[in-house]
Enzyme design. Structure first.
Site, PDB file in Angstrom:
ATOM      1  N   HIS A  21      26.221  36.780  59.053  1.00 16.63           N
ATOM      2  CA  HIS A  21      24.931  36.109  59.299  1.00 16.63           C
ATOM      3  C   HIS A  21      24.126  36.016  58.007  1.00 16.63           C
ATOM      4  CE1 HIS A  21      24.864  36.390  63.840  1.00 16.63           C
ATOM      5  NE2 HIS A  21      25.975  37.001  63.499  1.00 16.63           N
ATOM      6  N   GLN A 348      35.583  36.596  47.772  1.00 15.58           N
ATOM      7  CA  GLN A 348      36.532  35.783  48.551  1.00 15.58           C
ATOM      8  C   GLN A 348      36.523  34.305  48.161  1.00 15.58           C
ATOM      9  OE1 GLN A 348      37.568  36.540  52.703  1.00 15.58           O
ATOM     10  NE2 GLN A 348      36.705  34.563  53.214  1.00 15.58           N
ATOM     11  N   HIS A 363      41.131  36.561  60.302  1.00 17.27           N
ATOM     12  CA  HIS A 363      40.690  36.800  61.684  1.00 17.27           C
ATOM     13  C   HIS A 363      39.948  35.572  62.211  1.00 17.27           C
ATOM     14  CE1 HIS A 363      37.055  37.197  59.434  1.00 17.27           C
ATOM     15  NE2 HIS A 363      36.338  37.667  60.416  1.00 17.27           N
ATOM     16  N   ASN A 367      32.724  31.880  58.667  1.00 17.16           N
ATOM     17  CA  ASN A 367      32.508  31.728  57.220  1.00 17.16           C
ATOM     18  C   ASN A 367      33.855  31.645  56.500  1.00 17.16           C
ATOM     19  OD1 ASN A 367      29.504  31.994  56.931  1.00 17.16           O
ATOM     20  ND2 ASN A 367      29.945  33.909  57.982  1.00 17.16           N
ATOM     21  N   GLU A 371      35.193  28.418  54.417  1.00 14.91           N
ATOM     22  CA  GLU A 371      35.491  28.604  52.989  1.00 14.91           C
ATOM     23  C   GLU A 371      36.937  28.192  52.701  1.00 14.91           C
ATOM     24  OE1 GLU A 371      32.361  32.362  52.773  1.00 14.91           O
ATOM     25  OE2 GLU A 371      34.504  32.762  52.654  1.00 14.91           O
TER      26      GLU A 371
HETATM   27  N1  UDP Z   1      34.100  38.291  52.280  1.00 17.63           N
HETATM   28  C1  UDP Z   1      33.999  38.626  50.956  1.00 17.63           C
HETATM   29  N2  UDP Z   1      34.929  39.480  50.435  1.00 17.63           N
HETATM   30  C2  UDP Z   1      35.935  40.004  51.163  1.00 17.63           C
HETATM   31  C3  UDP Z   1      36.038  39.642  52.531  1.00 17.63           C
HETATM   32  C4  UDP Z   1      35.120  38.787  53.058  1.00 17.63           C
HETATM   33  O1  UDP Z   1      33.113  38.145  50.236  1.00 17.63           O
HETATM   34  O2  UDP Z   1      36.717  40.794  50.601  1.00 17.63           O
HETATM   35  C5  UDP Z   1      33.087  37.393  52.841  1.00 17.63           C
HETATM   36  C6  UDP Z   1      33.680  36.043  53.198  1.00 17.63           C
HETATM   37  O3  UDP Z   1      33.690  35.228  52.036  1.00 17.63           O
HETATM   38  C7  UDP Z   1      32.770  35.558  54.309  1.00 17.63           C
HETATM   39  C8  UDP Z   1      32.250  36.842  54.954  1.00 17.63           C
HETATM   40  O4  UDP Z   1      32.586  37.914  54.063  1.00 17.63           O
HETATM   41  O5  UDP Z   1      31.690  34.810  53.769  1.00 17.63           O
HETATM   42  C9  UDP Z   1      32.903  37.135  56.287  1.00 17.63           C
HETATM   43  O6  UDP Z   1      32.340  36.322  57.251  1.00 17.63           O
HETATM   44  P1  UDP Z   1      33.189  35.787  58.482  1.00 17.63           P
HETATM   45  O7  UDP Z   1      32.272  34.922  59.285  1.00 17.63           O
HETATM   46  O8  UDP Z   1      34.424  35.141  58.015  1.00 17.63           O
HETATM   47  O9  UDP Z   1      33.638  37.080  59.272  1.00 17.63           O
HETATM   48  P2  UDP Z   1      32.860  38.401  59.800  1.00 17.63           P
HETATM   49  O10 UDP Z   1      32.815  39.332  58.650  1.00 17.63           O
HETATM   50  O11 UDP Z   1      31.482  37.965  60.252  1.00 17.63           O
HETATM   51  O12 UDP Z   1      33.739  38.876  60.910  1.00 17.63           O
END
Ligand code: UDP
Length: 466
Positions: A21, A348, A363, A367, A371
């Site tokens: 979020h 990421q 998963h 986001n 991406e």
């Molecule tokens: N992310 C990151 N580094 C990591 C893993 C995830 O920066 O090693 C970021 C990814 O780029 C994304 C967010 O964490 O913007 C994860 O959001 P997402 O909606 O995919 O999944 P959630 O964490 O809410 O289950």
């Protein structure tokens, strides 16, 4: 020329405490603040605020002001209590609402009254606070429009049909104007048993739609999507809701890294990627929330090894419990045998856009999905577990044609053989690769930026004239 921020509306952007979020909410806050005359205050829970800003935010260049709200867990979030039924929502409706209400009051007293509260989904309590202060509110939907349309139609006439068939994975539901979706493709909250602890998350969404219905004017919603990505879902609700498709929100890597709740691993994974051939590496991450159990860590380690391909695996330290040594052990083995690299958290966006990455095992958080589509242009293997993840996997596999959804059990467990099968299938598919590259071209950061800016300007103009 000086930007006179008292000339236009003041937006208070309220974010749930989670990474999924905070990333889009901060993106929106920064883009809103880029519009002439607009003032923006960003508010998330104290715990997350402290992780993003270990020191007080530096005054000066940043046009956004930051004031955290207290949700009653200022020292540390307790995931067990959060998972236990309505407990966290009770805290939000009581403590967070009181805290946000005080923030709104203080801003007004300081001569900076808020004109519009924007709240990330599930934070409907913030809309209730806005209403008490006579301020309009707009949700920021951090999931796909397809999920929003499913919830909207569910609460507007289709609840009994979906509920009566919730036990049949393959029952096909036709929401108005949308391609058919099977029960297994719907957001999991629509089909979860009412006795399940997680069922409590449906309440805030039901309330959100009810609040939107109660407005005199047609309600607005901001969604992290674009008309190219989800034309049917957007048009399926647009006679009832004004949808501002302000995505894909593609944060610059440096900005993503700055707004992260986790410390970036200091291993030189980008340099390691530089040493790998084009389109060869399997990147695997299950986001910020999903905790893998020990068996799942072992299965994934085996599946990755069996693919015979180099891999970069984000394995957070809280995975593998109760054996907390699991991630370091797995990392030592992978790196010792030169199979791949295991990190605790990475940048990421920068990884996904690296030429060496050939597929993303995910998963299917929204986001991560956007991406991968718009920055990475990479094929995907989806291992969805809950919330909107199955719907995102459906978009990725059936609508965009850039990957496959793996067979996982109810807990999202991905077994070694299935991981290998899916990775082999997507890496061997030139068609998926070429579609993924086309999506990146269509939605790429520069292209998206102009469209997103334009849509945000339209939104500000509409709010200003309301
Ligand atoms: N992310 C990151 N580094 C990591 C893993 C995830 O920066 O090693 C970021 C990814 O780029 C994304 C967010 O964490 O913007 C994860 O959001 P997402 O909606 O995919 O999944 P959630 O964490 O809410 O289950």
């Amino acid at each position: 020329m000086e930007n006179d921020r008292s000339a236009g509306p003041h937006f208070l952007v309220v974010s749930f405490y989670l990474q999924g979020h905070i990333t889009p909410s901060l993106f929106l806050a920064k883009r809103l603040a880029g519009v002439a005359g607009v003032r923006v205050t960003f508010s998330t829970a104290v715990t997350s605020h402290r992780l993003i800003f270990p020191a007080a935010p530096a005054a000066g260049d940043d046009p956004v002001s930051y004031i955290p709200y207290s949700d009653g867990f200022d020292d540390k979030h307790d995931p067990d209590k959060y998972a236990r039924g309505d407990y966290y929502y009770d805290r939000l409706n009581a403590d967070a609402a009181k805290s946000l209400s005080a923030i709104v009051g203080d801003l007004a007293a300081a001569g900076r009254p808020v004109n519009c509260v924007i709240y990330s989904c599930f934070s409907t309590w913030a809309a209730v606070v806005a209403r008490k202060h006579g301020i309009q509110s707009v949700p920021l939907w951090t999931q796909p429009a397809t999920a929003f349309a499913a919830y909207w139609h569910f609460f507007h006439g289709l609840e009994s049909l979906v509920s009566a068939n919730a036990g049949d994975r393959y029952f096909s539901v036709r929401f108005p104007g949308m391609p058919p979706l099977q029960i297994c493709d719907l957001p999991s909250l629509l089909t979860v048993s009412k006795e399940d602890d997680w069922a409590c998350h449906l309440g805030p969404l039901r309330d959100m739609c009810a609040i939107m219905d109660s407005f005199d004017k047609k309600p607005k919603i901001l969604i992290n999507t674009s008309t190219e990505m989800e034309p049917h879902a957007i048009s399926s609700v647009s006679n009832m809701v004004d949808v501002y498709a302000i995505g894909p929100m593609l944060t610059e890597p440096a900005a993503t890294a700055a707004a992260t709740l986790f410390d970036l691993d200091d291993k030189d994974y980008l340099q390691w990627l530089d040493t790998q051939p084009d389109d060869s590496v399997v990147y695997i991450s299950f986001g910020s929330m999903r905790v893998l159990n020990k068996l799942e860590v072992e299965q994934i380690a085996r599946g990755l090894k069996d693919t015979g391909r180099p891999y970069l695996w984000v394995l957070r330290r809280d995975s593998g419990s109760p054996d907390v040594e699991s991630p370091p052990t797995v990392a030592a083995e992978a790196e010792g045998k030169r199979l791949g690299m295991v990190v605790e958290w990475c940048d990421q966006v920068r990884v996904l856009e690296h030429r060496a990455v050939g597929c993303f095992v995910t998963h299917c958080g929204w986001n991560s999905t956007t991406e991968a589509l718009a920055v990475g242009g990479v094929r995907m293997v989806g291992a969805p577990m809950w919330m909107d993840q199955a719907t995102n996997a459906w978009l990725m596999e059936k609508d965009w044609g850039i990957g496959v959804r793996a067979e996982v059990d109810r807990g999202g467990m991905l077994m070694a053989g299935e991981l290998r099968r899916c990775v082999d299938e997507v890496m061997g598919s030139e068609e998926m690769g070429s579609k993924a590259r086309q999506w990146k071209e269509t939605l790429g950061r520069a292209a998206a930026e102009g469209r997103v800016k334009q849509r945000i300007m339209e939104f500000v103009k509409d709010i200003s004239s309301d």
